[in-house]
Design an enzyme around this catalytic site. Sequence first.
Site, PDB file in Angstrom:
ATOM      1  N   HIS A 408      35.173 -21.772  48.984  1.00 50.28           N
ATOM      2  CA  HIS A 408      35.966 -21.400  50.264  1.00 50.28           C
ATOM      3  C   HIS A 408      35.289 -21.806  51.474  1.00 50.28           C
ATOM      4  O   HIS A 408      36.043 -22.162  52.196  1.00 50.28           O
ATOM      5  CB  HIS A 408      35.811 -19.919  49.975  1.00 50.28           C
ATOM      6  CG  HIS A 408      36.419 -19.283  51.579  1.00 50.28           C
ATOM      7  ND1 HIS A 408      35.572 -18.754  52.575  1.00 50.28           N
ATOM      8  CD2 HIS A 408      37.600 -19.108  51.908  1.00 50.28           C
ATOM      9  CE1 HIS A 408      36.479 -18.378  53.552  1.00 50.28           C
ATOM     10  NE2 HIS A 408      37.741 -18.628  53.081  1.00 50.28           N
ATOM     11  N   CYS A 717      47.361 -31.371  45.700  1.00 53.39           N
ATOM     12  CA  CYS A 717      46.643 -30.433  46.836  1.00 53.39           C
ATOM     13  C   CYS A 717      45.215 -30.061  46.635  1.00 53.39           C
ATOM     14  O   CYS A 717      44.726 -29.125  47.254  1.00 53.39           O
ATOM     15  CB  CYS A 717      47.821 -29.357  47.029  1.00 53.39           C
ATOM     16  SG  CYS A 717      47.600 -28.165  45.690  1.00 53.39           S
TER      17      CYS A 717
HETATM   18  C1  PEP Z   1      42.950 -26.103  43.391  1.00 59.81           C
HETATM   19  O1  PEP Z   1      43.010 -25.484  42.378  1.00 59.81           O
HETATM   20  O2  PEP Z   1      42.843 -27.340  43.514  1.00 59.81           O
HETATM   21  C2  PEP Z   1      43.893 -25.511  44.572  1.00 59.81           C
HETATM   22  C3  PEP Z   1      44.327 -26.516  45.416  1.00 59.81           C
HETATM   23  O3  PEP Z   1      43.817 -24.265  44.671  1.00 59.81           O
HETATM   24  P1  PEP Z   1      42.450 -23.534  45.132  1.00 59.81           P
HETATM   25  O4  PEP Z   1      41.292 -24.232  45.716  1.00 59.81           O
HETATM   26  O5  PEP Z   1      42.886 -22.562  46.153  1.00 59.81           O
HETATM   27  O6  PEP Z   1      42.163 -22.696  43.794  1.00 59.81           O
END
Ligand code: PEP
Length: 764
Positions: A408, A717
């Site tokens: 995070h 993403c």
């Molecule tokens: C991922 O898992 O790559 C993603 C974009 O979601 P998060 O980082 O929020 O788990």
Amino acid sequence: MTHVVWFKDIHKDDVGLAGGKGANLGEMFNLGFPVPPGFVITADTYKEFIERTEIKDKILSLLQDLDVEDTERLQKIAETIQNMILSTTIPDDLVEEFIENYELLGVTRKKAAEQLVSAHEVFVAVRSSATAEDLPTASFAGQQATLLNVKGKDALIRAVRECWASLFTARAIYYRVKNQFDHAKVFIAVVIQRMVNSETSGVMFTINPAKNTEDELVIEAVYGLGEAIVSGEVNPDLYLVDKDKREIKKIEVKKQEWGLFRNEFGKNEKKAIAPEEQSRQKINGKDIIEIARLGKKLEDHYQHPQDVEWATEQGQIFIVQTRAVTTFKPKEEERAVAVEEQGKILLKGETASAGVYSGVVRIVRDPSELNKILKGDVLVTTMTTPDMVPAMQRAGAIITDEGGMTCHAAIVSREMGTPCIVGTEHATDILKEGEIVTVHASRGIVYEGKIEFKAEEKKEEALAGASEQLLTATEIKVILDLPEMAVKAAATGADGVGLVRSEIMIAKGGIHPAEYIRQGKEEEYVTLLKEGIRQIAKAFSGKPVWIRCSDMRSDEYRNLTGGEKEPKESDPMIGWHGIRRLLDEPKILKAEFQALAELHAEGLSNIGVMVPFVIRADEVKKAKAIMREVGLEPVRDIEFGVMVETPAACWVIEDICKVGISFVSFGTNDLTQLTQGIDRNNERIAKLFDEMHPAVLGEIARVIRTCKKYNVATSICGQAGSKPAMAEFLVHQGIDSISVNVDAVSTIRKTVARVERKVLLERS
Ligand code: PEP
Ligand code: MG
């Protein structure tokens, strides 16, 4: 006062008169380059317009003391000013002058006798060309409007007004404030240039980009418009020319069955090429040499390799666009950055967000201590959680004990552009409350005391990149979780938003989604989501913005109201979150869809949605059914996508495609974690976390192949999209878009442009 100047009367120093773009075109015209004819409505004309109509003072007073970080206010002011310009009548004498000159562009005369042959309304490109007192070049390029295929008097006047108004988009205002340009001294000229009706067209690189060598020049050619090449749909002819000898070294002719041509309404239309012409060489040897000559002349003029767009009409060659090749690096330029070594090293960790910062250490061991973080402090904590975002926004730098590149703290600090080091293991033990440290996040080192480092990284690369406007067939989007950063993110010129983590705006509301439902306050939840998403969708108007439904792990949101009721799970990473949870608590999902439906009804139809942590096609089917309950038909009314972030999703991708989706997006943070069996937040094994592991790459390649079969768009993403090596791999696989951190847009766009070019040349 001069209102209109033709290219022949403009020179390179006339930026104040014609803006950067106009001055450049005048310069090219006068050096004998065959640019399509045109004129410029001078910057002074815009000034006269705002003065005579008495809107100047109103505009400046609206901008006075505007805090551009207050995104909502910034957007409101931007809209007000633009509407003011769009609705203010241009004085008649000015309108007449613009139209008289426009009509001259449609007049064809026999050269010698100046005898009138014909006069008709022509298609023109209308482009804004910004100017500022201390702005030597058009660095605002790409920030203002360009309207193509404008035809007729009314359309022309409308387009001019739009160009003037574009001086006040939220992005442009933000950019000026951040770069300390005085609004009162920035004016805008408007370029009106006849559009070439391309019979053949193409691009030319004055180097060979495949080999990165300077002795050869590469020309590509197609029938019709060059857009067909950029989109990869048509294979162009390829001509290699020895630059100094001006000899053609190689000709490769490609069969072309259709081309893009402009129709009478100004729309580009696919048209079949006559069978006998399909396999013909697109331009003859004489023209190849002439185009090469112009390329060499442009390179000599600009003293840098050029990427040139050219076109022909009625046998005449035109240079439509030229810009520096940004990926070309002569060997001697590759110099190492000098590093000063001084100061005592206190700690080492992993770079989550680059930059250097000195400040006072504040250790946060419990959320109740967050208030002690004042603007500019160095926030030190075990691990950040989403409810810490306001404090993180005040911090000058962030250091955590735990976490890797996708935790995070790393995600949010990158977005905010705040230097951040994660995974130091002992920061909360070693650092002392109140001591001054220097966080050299780019090196992953914390030094004792305040140390001055030579200016290095940490420029506003994101903004600098905006001026380049490289065209890539693969779209480059941003990852954006903080609505207040939306305007800054849009200023990078990104093609949209590939991931909005809704959890971050939810956490800012202070209440857990499940709690809204428990208390029967769905409407409040809908309102909260709408406010945040609206801000992003408006900043990116006209470009897709993909919102992810909430993906809330049970441990991360415990500090929110109602969060204490979350179950205690032994491994929340693979616990009750994402779509599995939303289907267990469908009222949450329905409220999230409701927010999107209401925003669509407001006209924000650029908003799409995706569901996280999918493992079965059935989950997608159920989510779609819930969406129908709010009156939106997935795919038809709204882009509806699935995050591919579990190996299970990769294996059942065909079934998922069959359910009917618009796109998939690779969440490589989770996909890598689950494929490799590496906890993404465990700093001890962070060195093993590798998105380029053959297993992960194999999954991605397989999914892209399947999606292509079903016409489902593909995107990424996860954090890996910001890495050039991954971007290169993805372009080779034919991905449609790549989402990156805000500070990586420019770098990844350059990488993608280089790889696309290479792919095209290899294919040739
Ligand atoms: C991922 O898992 O790559 C993603 C974009 O979601 P998060 O980082 O929020 O788990
Ligand atoms: Mg994920």
